[in-house]
Each structure stands twice: as structure tokens, then as C-alpha cells.
Design an enzyme around this catalytic site. Structure first.
Site, PDB file in Angstrom:
ATOM      1  CG  ASN A 211      -0.225  -0.077   2.502  1.00  0.00           C
ATOM      2  OD1 ASN A 211       0.502   0.846   2.853  1.00  0.00           O
ATOM      3  ND2 ASN A 211      -0.388  -1.181   3.238  1.00  0.00           N
ATOM      4  CG  ASP A 309      -6.154  -6.427  14.383  1.00  0.00           C
ATOM      5  OD1 ASP A 309      -5.238  -5.815  14.974  1.00  0.00           O
ATOM      6  OD2 ASP A 309      -7.178  -5.870  13.964  1.00  0.00           O
ATOM      7  CE  LYS A 340     -10.587   1.094  12.160  1.00  0.00           C
ATOM      8  NZ  LYS A 340      -9.855   1.306  10.918  1.00  0.00           N
TER       9      LYS A 340
HETATM   10  O1  C5P Z   1      -8.610  -2.409  11.579  1.00  0.00           O
HETATM   11  P1  C5P Z   1      -7.752  -1.377  10.968  1.00  0.00           P
HETATM   12  O2  C5P Z   1      -6.737  -1.934  10.012  1.00  0.00           O
HETATM   13  O3  C5P Z   1      -8.479  -0.218  10.346  1.00  0.00           O
HETATM   14  O4  C5P Z   1      -6.966  -0.762  12.220  1.00  0.00           O
HETATM   15  C1  C5P Z   1      -5.851   0.038  12.090  1.00  0.00           C
HETATM   16  C2  C5P Z   1      -4.987  -0.094  13.305  1.00  0.00           C
HETATM   17  O5  C5P Z   1      -4.750  -1.473  13.597  1.00  0.00           O
HETATM   18  C3  C5P Z   1      -3.607   0.489  13.096  1.00  0.00           C
HETATM   19  O6  C5P Z   1      -3.126   0.904  14.356  1.00  0.00           O
HETATM   20  C4  C5P Z   1      -2.829  -0.698  12.553  1.00  0.00           C
HETATM   21  O7  C5P Z   1      -1.436  -0.550  12.745  1.00  0.00           O
HETATM   22  C5  C5P Z   1      -3.410  -1.842  13.351  1.00  0.00           C
HETATM   23  N1  C5P Z   1      -3.428  -3.121  12.643  1.00  0.00           N
HETATM   24  C6  C5P Z   1      -2.656  -4.177  13.083  1.00  0.00           C
HETATM   25  N2  C5P Z   1      -2.705  -5.393  12.452  1.00  0.00           N
HETATM   26  C7  C5P Z   1      -3.505  -5.581  11.400  1.00  0.00           C
HETATM   27  C8  C5P Z   1      -4.309  -4.526  10.924  1.00  0.00           C
HETATM   28  C9  C5P Z   1      -4.244  -3.310  11.557  1.00  0.00           C
HETATM   29  O8  C5P Z   1      -1.908  -4.000  14.047  1.00  0.00           O
HETATM   30  N3  C5P Z   1      -3.537  -6.773  10.795  1.00  0.00           N
END
Ligand code: C5P
Length: 398
Positions: A211, A309, A340
Site C-alpha cells: 500500500n 490483527d 474502532k
Molecule cells: O482495523 P484497521 O486496520 O483499520 O486498524 C488500524 C490499526 O490497527 C492500526 O493501528 C494498525 O497498525 C493496526 N493493525 C494491526 N494489524 C492488522 C491490521 C491493523 O496491528 N492486521
């Protein structure tokens, strides 16, 4: 600018590293500082006052009996409205003078006559044997006991052809340490772990999915944490950025590797800041060999699997550090941000309008916590990073 409005007296003593002081003068100027150069006679043998005057834009002082200051008190006047004195390069001899209170030239007299609160930072530059000599080591220990800050030295190739400890830090490293010296040590002794940058999920050995995250925001926060006195570990996806000075960087590619590295580094961390733009999915049927373009078979079909995550995993641990998450949204930031924060079960979430910030040097943040949200208005990412670190520091137990 990191040093906007700061007045720095830059002292040069005799040593070949004087050529690096020219670069340092420029770098300090670019960072917003005004620089008053003072040189010992020995320093003028290595670089001319004319060069230093041209770079600093101010007359250089090298003579104790210089009559340009009206009351002939250069040793007093030059330090009175300064914010710091930096000696770079600082010779063995000059360290000895500082320790013993000798004052037989303008620079040493200026140092001993400085106001007690005025920071004095010293960047040693000398041959490895001179550095290791017990006399120098005794003096360096005393220097620090007297509250004088030591910048370096570093180890490596020396101008004399030998190799070892005693090399002066590079100008950009000195600049970083000078900037850090002005930052309050609000995270002194705290351990901070961060993720930053994008992840890269392979399709085959040469292709992948990633990305537009540049890593700039995460790196700025790592730097701000380090400048605030923290011990910082940065787990970074692929970026074009240099590791911030004094920060331990662990480089990873995939979300799974980032996850594993975070869990490995987690013990003893006080704060975890997840800034990385982690790929939500990886290619489940990634090929071990480069996929061939075969016109008869058409395009390959990719299958995806969910990545772990990382933030949610850390936030769910019983002995978790203080967790901070990021949210890059393209719309409805206020609503999605708070949702969130609650879904991830974290005390602080930092929202930004993702596609407006990727790769840019400035940003605009919204902080969500249990009490509501606060806007940090548009600013450069380093300034925002400092504000965020101040908020995080205020939330930690003392
Ligand atoms: O759920 P989302 O991706 O929108 O959340 C963003 C937050 O979660 C950011 O702090 C990102 O670094 C973290 N994140 C993570 N592992 C993932 C996806 C997101 O730590 N697989």
C-alpha cells in the site's frame, strides 16, 4: 523547524574533524538555529574563519583580545543570550581544559563563564589511543559528572589511518542529538515499541501486494519518543527511510513477520504504538516460483487469507502495555474512529484521513479516548509526533 529561534554558540577546537563543523553549521541553520562560531587558534589551522563566517552568516570570534565587542567582554557577551554551547570538534586538550577550569583562550574562557543553566554539549574527536588514554577517560568521566553532555564519539576509520573509538559523530547525528537536548525527557527510561510503514504480501518471489504508506508518521513518532528519553524499538515494513538516530529498527516484509517480531519484542514494553498500514489479507496461494505469463491460461486467480490483527492481539493480552492504534479512514472519521477504538479495546486511537496523508510531510490528527475526541490541527508530522508523545506520556503511570 526543529531549532526555530534557538541561538547556538558553536565552538571549534583543533582537529581534522573541523571540516564536519562546516556541514554542522549549515544543518543547524537549516533547522532554524542561528549559529555564532567561536574558534580556538588551533581550529583556524584546520578550517578558516572565513569559511565558517560564510556558512554561519556571522563574524567569527577566534581571539580573546578581539575588540569588536564594545566592552571587550566577548567571553561574557557571547554566551549570555545563547540557548546552548556546542563544542564540535572537541579535542583531548580542550576536554582537559574544561575539566580543570583552564581558561587561556576565548573559547575556554567563554565556557567557564557561561551561566550555570546553559547547556554545554561536547563532541569529542580524536585518535583512538588518545581517546583510550586513562587521562582522557578520567577527564571524560569528570566532564559528565559536571553535567556536561557528551555527543559520541563513534567508532570507525580515522583520518590518521587507524581504526577505533574517537571519530566525531557525523553532522546529521550531532544535529539530531542537539535537537533532542532541547526536548523534555517525558519518557525517560520508558520502553516504546512501534510498528510503521506498509507490509508487503508476496504473490510470487518478485511480485506482491502493498500500500501507499511511506512510514513517515511512524518514524516521526519513533524519533519523538527517543528524543523524549525512551528506549525505542521500531518494527518496520519496507520504506525508503533511514532508521531514526538511536532507535533499534527491525525490518520485516509481511504482516505475519511483523506480528511475530512484535510478540518477540513485547516483554518489558511500556507503550505499543501500532502505526503500520498492515495488509488485512495475504495471498494464500502465493507461488514459490515466478508466475509465467501464459496467454492460453489467462490471468492467475489469487486466493486471500486473513492476516493476524497485531494491535488487537497485543491489546487482548492480560499484561498489555499502553496501546495506541491508528485509523486511516476516507470518510466519517469521527464516527469510525471511536467505533474502532472500542472494537480494538484500546485507550487511545489516532485518526487521520488516510489517502490525504500517505507520503506527505504534514498531517492532521484526531485523538479518540474514553472522554471524547481532540483535534491536533494540520502541522508537519514531526511536530504532531511530539504532541502525540506528550499526550501518551501524560497517560502513563509515574
Ligand atoms: O482495523 P484497521 O486496520 O483499520 O486498524 C488500524 C490499526 O490497527 C492500526 O493501528 C494498525 O497498525 C493496526 N493493525 C494491526 N494489524 C492488522 C491490521 C491493523 O496491528 N492486521
Amino acid at each position: 523547524m526543529d531549532l526555530a529561534g534557538k541561538k547556538i554558540v558553536l565552538g571549534l577546537t583543533g582537529g581534522i574533524a573541523c571540516y564536519k563543523a562546516a556541514e554542522l553549521t549549515r544543518a543547524l541553520g537549516k533547522a532554524g538555529a542561528s549559529v555564532q562560531v567561536v574558534m580556538t587558534q588551533a581550529a583556524t589551522q584546520f578550517i578558516t574563519p572565513v569559511t565558517m563566517q560564510a556558512l554561519s552568516g556571522k563574524p567569527v570570534y577566534a581571539d580573546q583580545w578581539d575588540a569588536r565587542i564594545a566592552n571587550n567582554m566577548a567571553h561574557i557577551d557571547l554566551s549570555r543570550d545563547a540557548d546552548a554551547i556546542v563544542i564540535a570538534p572537541c579535542s583531548t586538550d580542550f576536554i582537559s581544559k574544561l575539566v580543570h577550569g583552564a581558561c587561556d583562550d576565548l573559547l575556554s574562557t567563554l565556557c567557564i563563564a557561561r551561566p550555570a543553566h546553559l547547556p554545554l554539549l561536547v563532541a569529542p574527536a580524536m585518535n583512538v589511543e588518545m581517546w583510550q588514554n586513562p587521562a582522557t577517560q578520567r577527564n571524560v568521566a569528570q566532564l559528565q559528572a559536571d553535567g556536561i553532555a557528551l555527543l559520541g564519539p563513534d567508532t570507525g576509520a580515522q583520518a590518521c589511518g587507524e581504526n577505533g573509538m574517537g571519530r566525531m559523530l557525523e553532522p546529521e547525528q550531532l544535529l539530531e542529538q542537539i535537537i533532542a537536548s532541547f526536548q523534555p525527557k517525558i519518557l525517560a527510561g520508558k520502553h516504546v515499541l512501534l510498528t510503521a510503514g506498509p507490509t508487503f504480501e508476496p504473490i510470487d518471489p518478485v511480485r506482491g501486494i502493498t500500500n501507499l504508506s511511506s512510514g513517515k508518521m511512524g518514524y516521526a513518532i519513533a524519533r519523538a519518543a527517543r528524543q523524549a528519553g525512551a528506549i525505542v524499538t521500531l518494527i518496520s515494513g519496507p520504506t525508503a527511510l533511514d532508521a531514526p538516530f538511536g532507535v533499534q529498527r527491525i525490518e520485516v516484509q509481511t504482516a505475519q513477520q511483523m506480528h511475530d517480531a512484535v510478540l518477540e519484542q513485547l516483554t518489558g514494553q511500556d507503550v505499543f504504538i501500532a502505526v503500520a498500514a498492515v495488509a488485512d489479507w495475504r495471498v494464500a496461494n502465493a507461488s514459490a516460483q515466478k508466475l509465467k505469463k501464459d496467454d492460453d491460461d489467462g490471468a492467475p486467480v489469487l486466493e486471500f487469507a486473513q492476516n493476524p490483527d497485531i494491535l488487537a492481539t497485543v491489546a487482548a493480552l492480560p499484561k498489555r502495555p499502553y496501546c495506541v492504534g491508528f485509523a486511516a479512514e476516507s470518510e466519517n472519521l469521527l464516527q469510525y474512529g471511536e467505533q474502532k477504538r472500542q472494537r480494538k479495546n484500546i485507550p487511545l486511537l489516532v485518526g487521520n484521513i488516510g489517502h490525504h496523508t500517505f507520503g506527505k510531510d504534514d498531517n492532521e490528527l484526531v485523538l479518540f479516548d474514553a472522554l471524547g475526541h481532540t483535534l491536533l490541527p494540520r502541522n508537519d508530522k514531526q511536530a504532531l509526533a511530539r504532541q502525540l508523545i506528550a499526550v501518551i506520556a501524560s497517560r502513563l503511570p509515574h
